[in-house]
Design an enzyme around this catalytic site. Structure first.
Site, PDB file in Angstrom:
ATOM      1  N   ASP A 189      93.305  45.977   3.526  1.00 16.42           N
ATOM      2  CA  ASP A 189      92.343  46.025   2.429  1.00 16.42           C
ATOM      3  C   ASP A 189      91.076  45.224   2.752  1.00 16.42           C
ATOM      4  OD1 ASP A 189      91.064  45.334  -0.156  1.00 16.42           O
ATOM      5  OD2 ASP A 189      92.870  46.193  -1.053  1.00 16.42           O
ATOM      6  N   SER A 223      88.939  49.062  -1.654  1.00 16.06           N
ATOM      7  CA  SER A 223      90.238  49.153  -2.297  1.00 16.06           C
ATOM      8  C   SER A 223      90.260  50.246  -3.363  1.00 16.06           C
ATOM      9  CB  SER A 223      90.628  47.777  -2.850  1.00 16.06           C
ATOM     10  OG  SER A 223      92.006  47.719  -3.108  1.00 16.06           O
TER      11      SER A 223
END
Length: 382
Positions: A209, A42
Protein backbone atom coordinates in the site's frame (compact mmCIF):
# COMPACT_ATOMS: atom_id res chain seq x y z
CA UNK A 1 -18.05 27.92 -12.05
CA UNK A 2 -15.42 28.49 -14.77
CA UNK A 3 -12.96 25.61 -14.91
CA UNK A 4 -9.22 25.73 -15.67
CA UNK A 5 -7.39 23.49 -18.13
CA UNK A 6 -7.13 20.61 -15.67
CA UNK A 7 -9.43 19.48 -12.87
CA UNK A 8 -7.90 16.85 -10.61
CA UNK A 9 -9.47 14.62 -7.98
CA UNK A 10 -6.89 13.61 -5.35
CA UNK A 11 -8.03 10.63 -3.28
CA UNK A 12 -6.45 9.54 -0.01
CA UNK A 13 -6.41 5.99 1.35
CA UNK A 14 -8.84 5.07 4.11
CA UNK A 15 -10.58 1.75 3.52
CA UNK A 16 -14.28 1.87 4.35
CA UNK A 17 -14.14 5.68 4.52
CA UNK A 18 -13.71 5.71 0.74
CA UNK A 19 -17.46 5.99 0.19
CA UNK A 20 -17.00 9.62 1.30
CA UNK A 21 -14.94 10.07 -1.89
CA UNK A 22 -17.73 8.53 -3.97
CA UNK A 23 -20.15 11.08 -2.49
CA UNK A 24 -17.71 13.87 -3.36
CA UNK A 25 -17.56 12.65 -6.96
CA UNK A 26 -21.36 12.40 -7.21
CA UNK A 27 -21.80 16.01 -6.11
CA UNK A 28 -19.02 17.28 -8.40
CA UNK A 29 -20.72 15.45 -11.27
CA UNK A 30 -24.08 16.99 -10.34
CA UNK A 31 -22.43 20.41 -10.60
CA UNK A 32 -21.05 19.55 -14.06
CA UNK A 33 -17.46 19.74 -12.80
CA UNK A 34 -15.67 17.34 -15.12
CA UNK A 35 -12.53 15.69 -13.79
CA UNK A 36 -9.75 14.88 -16.26
CA UNK A 37 -7.17 13.46 -13.83
CA UNK A 38 -7.76 11.17 -10.84
CA UNK A 39 -4.92 10.22 -8.52
CA UNK A 40 -5.34 7.83 -5.64
CA UNK A 41 -3.77 5.74 -2.92
CA UNK A 42 -5.28 2.51 -1.54
CA UNK A 43 -9.11 2.77 -1.53
CA UNK A 44 -8.61 6.05 -3.39
CA UNK A 45 -6.92 4.06 -6.16
CA UNK A 46 -9.98 1.80 -6.45
CA UNK A 47 -12.39 4.73 -6.68
CA UNK A 48 -10.03 6.44 -9.13
CA UNK A 49 -9.86 3.35 -11.36
CA UNK A 50 -13.65 3.08 -11.46
CA UNK A 51 -13.91 6.76 -12.45
CA UNK A 52 -11.18 6.64 -15.10
CA UNK A 53 -12.26 3.22 -16.36
CA UNK A 54 -15.85 4.14 -17.20
CA UNK A 55 -17.59 6.70 -19.44
CA UNK A 56 -19.13 9.62 -17.54
CA UNK A 57 -22.67 8.25 -17.73
CA UNK A 58 -21.66 4.98 -16.02
CA UNK A 59 -19.28 6.15 -13.30
CA UNK A 60 -21.80 6.68 -10.52
CA UNK A 61 -23.54 3.40 -11.35
CA UNK A 62 -20.22 1.55 -11.09
CA UNK A 63 -19.19 3.34 -7.90
CA UNK A 64 -22.50 2.38 -6.33
CA UNK A 65 -22.08 -1.21 -7.51
CA UNK A 66 -18.68 -1.43 -5.83
CA UNK A 67 -19.79 0.10 -2.54
CA UNK A 68 -23.00 -1.91 -2.44
CA UNK A 69 -20.99 -5.08 -2.97
CA UNK A 70 -18.39 -4.45 -0.28
CA UNK A 71 -21.03 -3.29 2.21
CA UNK A 72 -23.33 -6.24 1.47
CA UNK A 73 -21.93 -8.58 4.10
CA UNK A 74 -24.16 -7.24 6.88
CA UNK A 75 -27.88 -6.35 7.00
CA UNK A 76 -28.74 -2.67 6.90
CA UNK A 77 -30.43 -2.35 10.29
CA UNK A 78 -32.23 0.80 11.39
CA UNK A 79 -30.36 2.27 14.33
CA UNK A 80 -31.59 4.92 16.78
CA UNK A 81 -29.83 8.27 17.01
CA UNK A 82 -27.81 7.22 20.04
CA UNK A 83 -24.04 7.45 20.08
CA UNK A 84 -23.81 4.49 22.46
CA UNK A 85 -25.95 2.27 20.21
CA UNK A 86 -24.17 3.42 17.06
CA UNK A 87 -20.76 2.83 18.62
CA UNK A 88 -21.73 -0.70 19.67
CA UNK A 89 -23.06 -1.47 16.18
CA UNK A 90 -19.97 0.09 14.60
CA UNK A 91 -17.58 -2.06 16.64
CA UNK A 92 -19.69 -5.18 16.03
CA UNK A 93 -19.62 -4.58 12.27
CA UNK A 94 -15.85 -4.08 12.33
CA UNK A 95 -15.50 -7.35 14.27
CA UNK A 96 -17.49 -9.19 11.59
CA UNK A 97 -15.15 -7.79 8.93
CA UNK A 98 -12.10 -8.87 10.92
CA UNK A 99 -13.49 -12.40 11.16
CA UNK A 100 -15.12 -12.86 7.74
CA UNK A 101 -13.57 -10.30 5.41
CA UNK A 102 -15.43 -8.10 2.92
CA UNK A 103 -17.47 -9.41 -0.06
CA UNK A 104 -15.73 -8.82 -3.38
CA UNK A 105 -12.66 -7.44 -1.61
CA UNK A 106 -10.83 -9.81 0.74
CA UNK A 107 -11.42 -12.97 2.79
CA UNK A 108 -9.46 -14.87 5.46
CA UNK A 109 -6.90 -17.43 4.34
CA UNK A 110 -7.87 -21.05 4.83
CA UNK A 111 -5.17 -21.57 7.46
CA UNK A 112 -3.52 -19.27 10.03
CA UNK A 113 -0.32 -17.60 8.84
CA UNK A 114 2.02 -19.74 11.05
CA UNK A 115 0.75 -22.89 9.29
CA UNK A 116 1.37 -21.55 5.80
CA UNK A 117 4.59 -22.29 3.84
CA UNK A 118 7.20 -19.56 4.52
CA UNK A 119 7.21 -16.97 1.75
CA UNK A 120 3.69 -17.79 0.58
CA UNK A 121 1.00 -15.09 0.45
CA UNK A 122 -0.78 -16.77 3.33
CA UNK A 123 2.35 -16.71 5.49
CA UNK A 124 2.83 -12.94 5.16
CA UNK A 125 -0.75 -11.70 5.32
CA UNK A 126 -3.99 -12.27 7.19
CA UNK A 127 -6.37 -12.12 4.23
CA UNK A 128 -6.62 -13.18 0.60
CA UNK A 129 -7.29 -10.21 -1.70
CA UNK A 130 -7.95 -12.26 -4.86
CA UNK A 131 -11.74 -11.53 -4.77
CA UNK A 132 -10.86 -7.95 -5.67
CA UNK A 133 -9.51 -9.07 -9.06
CA UNK A 134 -12.95 -10.21 -10.22
CA UNK A 135 -14.62 -7.12 -8.75
CA UNK A 136 -12.28 -4.72 -10.55
CA UNK A 137 -12.45 -6.62 -13.84
CA UNK A 138 -16.25 -6.45 -13.63
CA UNK A 139 -16.41 -2.72 -12.89
CA UNK A 140 -13.47 -1.26 -14.84
CA UNK A 141 -12.94 -1.04 -18.61
CA UNK A 142 -9.15 -1.37 -18.68
CA UNK A 143 -8.83 -0.26 -22.31
CA UNK A 144 -10.74 2.94 -21.56
CA UNK A 145 -8.72 3.45 -18.38
CA UNK A 146 -5.41 3.19 -20.25
CA UNK A 147 -6.35 4.96 -23.48
CA UNK A 148 -9.23 7.22 -22.47
CA UNK A 149 -9.33 10.95 -21.73
CA UNK A 150 -9.03 10.74 -17.93
CA UNK A 151 -5.51 10.40 -16.59
CA UNK A 152 -5.02 7.91 -13.75
CA UNK A 153 -2.14 7.86 -11.24
CA UNK A 154 -1.92 5.40 -8.33
CA UNK A 155 0.90 5.03 -5.80
CA UNK A 156 2.44 1.92 -4.23
CA UNK A 157 5.60 0.99 -2.32
CA UNK A 158 8.24 -1.48 -3.46
CA UNK A 159 8.51 -3.96 -0.58
CA UNK A 160 12.23 -4.65 -1.03
CA UNK A 161 13.54 -1.17 -1.81
CA UNK A 162 11.01 0.88 0.17
CA UNK A 163 10.73 3.24 -2.80
CA UNK A 164 7.47 5.00 -3.63
CA UNK A 165 6.33 4.14 -7.17
CA UNK A 166 3.53 5.66 -9.26
CA UNK A 167 1.68 3.78 -11.97
CA UNK A 168 0.44 6.43 -14.37
CA UNK A 169 -1.47 6.27 -17.66
CA UNK A 170 0.53 9.28 -18.83
CA UNK A 171 4.21 9.97 -18.77
CA UNK A 172 5.36 12.87 -16.54
CA UNK A 173 5.40 15.00 -19.69
CA UNK A 174 1.73 14.28 -20.30
CA UNK A 175 2.11 11.88 -23.22
CA UNK A 176 1.16 8.20 -23.41
CA UNK A 177 2.73 5.93 -20.81
CA UNK A 178 5.80 4.42 -22.48
CA UNK A 179 5.95 1.05 -20.71
CA UNK A 180 3.13 -1.32 -19.90
CA UNK A 181 -0.54 -0.89 -19.15
CA UNK A 182 -2.38 -0.61 -15.87
CA UNK A 183 -4.59 -3.51 -14.83
CA UNK A 184 -6.13 -4.86 -11.63
CA UNK A 185 -2.71 -5.70 -10.17
CA UNK A 186 -1.61 -2.07 -10.07
CA UNK A 187 -4.79 -0.96 -8.29
CA UNK A 188 -4.52 -3.84 -5.80
CA UNK A 189 -0.84 -3.03 -5.20
CA UNK A 190 -1.77 0.50 -4.18
CA UNK A 191 -4.13 -0.91 -1.54
CA UNK A 192 -2.16 -3.92 -0.28
CA UNK A 193 -1.87 -2.74 3.32
CA UNK A 194 0.22 -5.13 5.47
CA UNK A 195 -0.14 -7.25 7.44
CA UNK A 196 -3.77 -7.56 6.41
CA UNK A 197 -3.33 -7.90 2.66
CA UNK A 198 -0.53 -9.63 0.76
CA UNK A 199 1.94 -7.81 -1.50
CA UNK A 200 1.12 -7.78 -5.21
CA UNK A 201 3.70 -8.94 -7.74
CA UNK A 202 4.11 -6.90 -10.93
CA UNK A 203 6.92 -7.66 -13.37
CA UNK A 204 8.98 -9.42 -10.72
CA UNK A 205 8.62 -6.70 -8.07
CA UNK A 206 6.36 -6.83 -5.01
CA UNK A 207 4.32 -3.88 -3.83
CA UNK A 208 2.47 -2.80 -0.69
CA UNK A 209 0.00 0.00 0.00
CA UNK A 210 1.29 3.46 -0.96
CA UNK A 211 -0.03 4.80 2.34
CA UNK A 212 3.02 3.33 4.06
CA UNK A 213 5.00 6.24 2.60
CA UNK A 214 2.34 8.84 1.84
CA UNK A 215 -1.39 8.38 2.09
CA UNK A 216 -2.10 11.09 -0.47
CA UNK A 217 -0.84 11.62 -4.04
CA UNK A 218 -1.10 15.40 -3.68
CA UNK A 219 2.66 16.04 -3.93
CA UNK A 220 2.88 13.84 -7.05
CA UNK A 221 0.07 15.78 -8.71
CA UNK A 222 1.63 19.15 -7.89
CA UNK A 223 5.05 18.00 -9.09
CA UNK A 224 3.53 17.05 -12.45
CA UNK A 225 1.35 20.11 -13.03
CA UNK A 226 3.56 21.56 -15.81
CA UNK A 227 2.50 24.93 -17.24
CA UNK A 228 -1.29 24.56 -17.33
CA UNK A 229 -3.80 25.98 -14.84
CA UNK A 230 -5.18 23.42 -12.39
CA UNK A 231 -8.02 23.03 -9.90
CA UNK A 232 -7.39 20.16 -7.46
CA UNK A 233 -9.96 18.68 -5.10
CA UNK A 234 -7.96 17.03 -2.30
CA UNK A 235 -10.22 14.55 -0.48
CA UNK A 236 -8.83 13.71 2.97
CA UNK A 237 -10.22 10.76 4.92
CA UNK A 238 -8.03 11.35 7.97
CA UNK A 239 -7.93 14.88 9.38
CA UNK A 240 -4.51 16.06 10.54
CA UNK A 241 -6.02 18.18 13.30
CA UNK A 242 -8.12 16.74 16.11
CA UNK A 243 -8.95 16.90 19.82
CA UNK A 244 -6.89 15.48 22.66
CA UNK A 245 -7.95 11.84 23.31
CA UNK A 246 -9.91 11.11 26.48
CA UNK A 247 -10.13 7.29 26.28
CA UNK A 248 -8.10 4.46 24.73
CA UNK A 249 -10.52 4.20 21.82
CA UNK A 250 -9.88 7.90 21.17
CA UNK A 251 -6.13 7.23 21.16
CA UNK A 252 -6.55 4.52 18.51
CA UNK A 253 -8.61 6.87 16.37
CA UNK A 254 -6.30 9.87 16.77
CA UNK A 255 -3.20 7.76 16.09
CA UNK A 256 -4.63 6.75 12.71
CA UNK A 257 -5.53 10.33 11.88
CA UNK A 258 -1.96 11.48 12.47
CA UNK A 259 -0.39 8.48 10.74
CA UNK A 260 -2.49 8.56 7.59
CA UNK A 261 -3.37 12.22 7.14
CA UNK A 262 0.03 12.67 5.43
CA UNK A 263 -0.14 16.28 6.62
CA UNK A 264 -1.79 17.50 3.42
CA UNK A 265 -2.08 21.02 4.82
CA UNK A 266 1.70 21.11 5.28
CA UNK A 267 2.20 19.86 1.72
CA UNK A 268 -0.16 22.55 0.46
CA UNK A 269 1.54 25.29 2.50
CA UNK A 270 4.96 24.19 1.23
CA UNK A 271 3.88 24.36 -2.41
CA UNK A 272 2.21 27.73 -1.90
CA UNK A 273 5.50 28.99 -0.44
CA UNK A 274 7.33 27.66 -3.50
CA UNK A 275 4.87 29.54 -5.71
CA UNK A 276 5.60 32.79 -3.86
CA UNK A 277 9.33 32.23 -4.33
CA UNK A 278 8.83 31.46 -8.02
CA UNK A 279 6.86 34.68 -8.43
CA UNK A 280 9.73 36.63 -6.90
CA UNK A 281 12.20 34.92 -9.23
CA UNK A 282 10.04 35.74 -12.27
CA UNK A 283 9.90 39.38 -11.19
CA UNK A 284 13.72 39.52 -11.11
CA UNK A 285 14.06 37.71 -14.45
CA UNK A 286 11.66 40.17 -16.08
CA UNK A 287 14.01 43.01 -15.05
CA UNK A 288 17.02 41.50 -16.82
CA UNK A 289 18.27 43.20 -19.99
CA UNK A 290 16.78 41.87 -23.23
CA UNK A 291 20.25 40.75 -24.28
CA UNK A 292 20.19 38.12 -21.54
CA UNK A 293 16.90 36.53 -22.64
CA UNK A 294 18.68 33.82 -24.61
CA UNK A 295 21.28 33.08 -21.94
CA UNK A 296 21.16 29.31 -21.23
CA UNK A 297 21.13 29.78 -17.46
CA UNK A 298 18.28 32.30 -17.66
CA UNK A 299 16.31 30.03 -19.99
CA UNK A 300 16.85 27.05 -17.69
CA UNK A 301 15.71 29.02 -14.66
CA UNK A 302 12.60 30.23 -16.47
CA UNK A 303 11.81 26.63 -17.39
CA UNK A 304 12.07 25.56 -13.76
CA UNK A 305 9.42 28.06 -12.67
CA UNK A 306 7.16 27.81 -15.72
CA UNK A 307 3.87 26.79 -14.09
CA UNK A 308 0.20 27.50 -14.36
CA UNK A 309 -2.11 28.84 -11.67
CA UNK A 310 -3.14 26.37 -8.96
CA UNK A 311 -6.19 26.24 -6.72
CA UNK A 312 -6.52 23.46 -4.14
CA UNK A 313 -9.81 22.73 -2.41
CA UNK A 314 -9.51 20.54 0.70
CA UNK A 315 -12.50 18.30 1.44
CA UNK A 316 -11.96 16.64 4.81
CA UNK A 317 -13.92 13.78 6.34
CA UNK A 318 -14.96 14.43 9.94
CA UNK A 319 -15.52 11.36 12.12
CA UNK A 320 -18.81 10.87 13.92
CA UNK A 321 -18.70 10.79 17.71
CA UNK A 322 -19.50 7.06 17.67
CA UNK A 323 -16.69 6.11 15.27
CA UNK A 324 -13.45 4.59 16.56
CA UNK A 325 -10.10 3.59 15.14
CA UNK A 326 -11.98 0.73 13.44
CA UNK A 327 -13.75 3.13 11.08
CA UNK A 328 -11.49 2.32 8.14
CA UNK A 329 -12.55 -1.35 8.17
CA UNK A 330 -16.17 -0.98 9.22
CA UNK A 331 -18.02 -1.78 5.97
CA UNK A 332 -21.66 -1.84 7.12
CA UNK A 333 -24.23 -0.55 4.65
CA UNK A 334 -25.61 2.13 6.97
CA UNK A 335 -22.16 3.56 7.66
CA UNK A 336 -21.23 3.46 3.98
CA UNK A 337 -24.35 5.45 3.08
CA UNK A 338 -23.59 7.93 5.88
CA UNK A 339 -20.07 8.48 4.57
CA UNK A 340 -21.38 8.91 1.02
CA UNK A 341 -23.86 11.56 2.13
CA UNK A 342 -21.14 13.40 4.05
CA UNK A 343 -19.03 13.53 0.88
CA UNK A 344 -21.85 15.16 -1.04
CA UNK A 345 -22.45 17.65 1.78
CA UNK A 346 -18.75 18.56 1.92
CA UNK A 347 -18.85 19.69 -1.73
CA UNK A 348 -22.10 21.59 -1.15
CA UNK A 349 -20.50 23.44 1.77
CA UNK A 350 -17.50 24.43 -0.35
CA UNK A 351 -19.69 25.63 -3.20
CA UNK A 352 -21.23 28.21 -0.87
CA UNK A 353 -17.92 29.99 -1.44
CA UNK A 354 -17.78 29.05 -5.11
CA UNK A 355 -17.65 32.70 -6.15
CA UNK A 356 -14.32 33.10 -4.35
CA UNK A 357 -12.86 30.01 -6.03
CA UNK A 358 -14.24 31.11 -9.40
CA UNK A 359 -12.67 34.56 -9.06
CA UNK A 360 -9.29 32.99 -8.36
CA UNK A 361 -9.61 30.77 -11.44
CA UNK A 362 -10.56 33.68 -13.69
CA UNK A 363 -7.76 35.85 -12.30
CA UNK A 364 -5.17 33.08 -12.68
CA UNK A 365 -4.39 33.23 -8.96
CA UNK A 366 -2.94 30.45 -6.82
CA UNK A 367 -4.56 29.60 -3.49
CA UNK A 368 -5.76 26.81 -1.20
CA UNK A 369 -9.25 26.61 0.25
CA UNK A 370 -9.49 24.68 3.49
CA UNK A 371 -12.82 23.48 4.84
CA UNK A 372 -12.01 23.66 8.54
CA UNK A 373 -15.64 23.51 9.64
CA UNK A 374 -18.90 23.02 7.73
CA UNK A 375 -19.62 26.76 8.02
CA UNK A 376 -16.14 28.15 7.40
CA UNK A 377 -13.90 28.24 4.35
CA UNK A 378 -10.38 29.56 4.76
CA UNK A 379 -8.30 30.79 1.85
CA UNK A 380 -4.49 30.66 1.78
CA UNK A 381 -2.95 32.54 -1.13
CA UNK A 382 0.48 32.22 -2.69
Amino acid sequence: MPLPDHVVLVLQGGGALGSFQAGVYEQLSALDIEVDWVAGISIGAINAAIIAGNPPERRLERLRAFWNKVSGGMPNFWLPESNHVREAAHLAAATVVAMQGVPGFFRPHGLPAPLMPPGSRGAISLYDSSPLIETLDELVDWDLLNDGPVRLSVGAVDVETGNFVYFDTRSPQGGPRPNGRIDARHIMASGALPPGLPPIEIDGRHYWDGGLVSNTPLAYVLDNQCDTDMLAFQVDLFPAEGPMPRELTDVWSRQKDIQYSSRTRQVTDLYLRFRKEHGAIRAVLDKLPAAMADDPDVARLRGMINEGALNIVHLIYRSREWESGARDFEFSRSTMLDHWTQGMEAVQDVMHKGDLIARNIVDGSTAAFDLDRPDHLKEKKA
